[in-house]
Design an enzyme around this catalytic site. Structure first.
Site, PDB file in Angstrom:
ATOM      1  N   VAL A 190       0.904  -1.157   0.000  1.00 50.11           N
ATOM      2  CA  VAL A 190       0.000   0.000   0.000  1.00 50.11           C
ATOM      3  C   VAL A 190       0.943   1.207   0.000  1.00 50.11           C
ATOM      4  CG1 VAL A 190      -1.797   1.258   1.249  1.00 50.11           C
ATOM      5  CG2 VAL A 190      -1.833  -1.250   1.199  1.00 50.11           C
ATOM      6  N   PRO A 191       1.162   1.790  -1.184  1.00 51.58           N
ATOM      7  CA  PRO A 191       2.318   2.667  -1.416  1.00 51.58           C
ATOM      8  C   PRO A 191       2.202   4.099  -0.888  1.00 51.58           C
ATOM      9  CG  PRO A 191       1.045   2.482  -3.415  1.00 51.58           C
ATOM     10  CD  PRO A 191       0.387   1.566  -2.407  1.00 51.58           C
ATOM     11  N   CYS A 192       2.214   4.230   0.425  1.00 53.78           N
ATOM     12  CA  CYS A 192       2.179   5.574   1.009  1.00 53.78           C
ATOM     13  C   CYS A 192       3.446   6.363   0.680  1.00 53.78           C
ATOM     14  CB  CYS A 192       1.960   5.504   2.516  1.00 53.78           C
ATOM     15  SG  CYS A 192       3.188   4.539   3.408  1.00 53.78           S
ATOM     16  N   HIS A 193       4.516   5.669   0.278  1.00 50.52           N
ATOM     17  CA  HIS A 193       5.747   6.366  -0.089  1.00 50.52           C
ATOM     18  C   HIS A 193       5.570   7.222  -1.348  1.00 50.52           C
ATOM     19  CE1 HIS A 193       5.977   2.600  -2.423  1.00 50.52           C
ATOM     20  NE2 HIS A 193       6.706   3.294  -3.296  1.00 50.52           N
TER      21      HIS A 193
END
Length: 161
Positions: free
Chosen positions: A119-122
């Site tokens: 889950v690409p919060c970056h």
């Protein structure tokens, strides 16, 4: 609850499985002994992360579930829509969620994401292009964004407007 310590290029990740879902992938600053995955789902997760770090995987196909409020679930769902190699700002994320005044709440929910990379919060950055807010360390956020940019052949991270 089964878990594994997995070596990534940016440190040890602790991957946790519960009720046939991956419930957390979190990068740690502490040193832990790498352990082999013992369940089919943990093996699949390690394999997909290996492919991601090798530049061979851009989309994950894993059953994931995080505990959180309905608002947090919506925020994490929105994160999952950000394409590999792209970035958006917190302001853009708030607009996509039809909540332009909710930037701080959205940023806070991003920070509570425990499925790092998957889950690409970056991929959420400041409106000015700055790398702000990443619970596992800004240097790791920078590494992940640069890794995706290299794989995409763009050579640098940039804000998609």
């Amino acid at each position: 609850m089964p878990f594994v310590y997995y070596q990534t290029p940016i440190g040890i990740a602790r991957i946790t499985e519960e009720d046939d879902f991956i419930t957390s992938i979190y990068l740690l600053d502490e040193k832990f002994e790498v352990t082999p995955p013992e369940t089919p789902l943990l093996k699949k997760t390690v394999q997909q992360l290996d492919e991601y770090f090798a530049g061979e995987r851009k989309v994950f196909d894993l059953p994931v579930k995080q505990n959180g409020s309905p608002f947090q679930q919506k925020v994490w769902d929105e994160l999952s829509k950000i394409e590999y190699g792209r970035t958006i700002s917190y302001l853009q994320q708030s607009k996509f969620m039809n909540n332009p005044l909710g930037i701080r709440a959205i940023a806070s929910a991003n920070g509570k994401n425990h499925l790092i990379v998957v889950v690409p919060c970056h991929r959420v950055i400041g409106s000015d292009g700055s790398l702000t807010g990443f619970g596992c360390g800004i240097w790791r956020k920078k590494w992940l964004l640069e890794h995706e940019a290299r794989v995409m052949g763009t050579g640098q991270t940039k804000l998609e407007l």
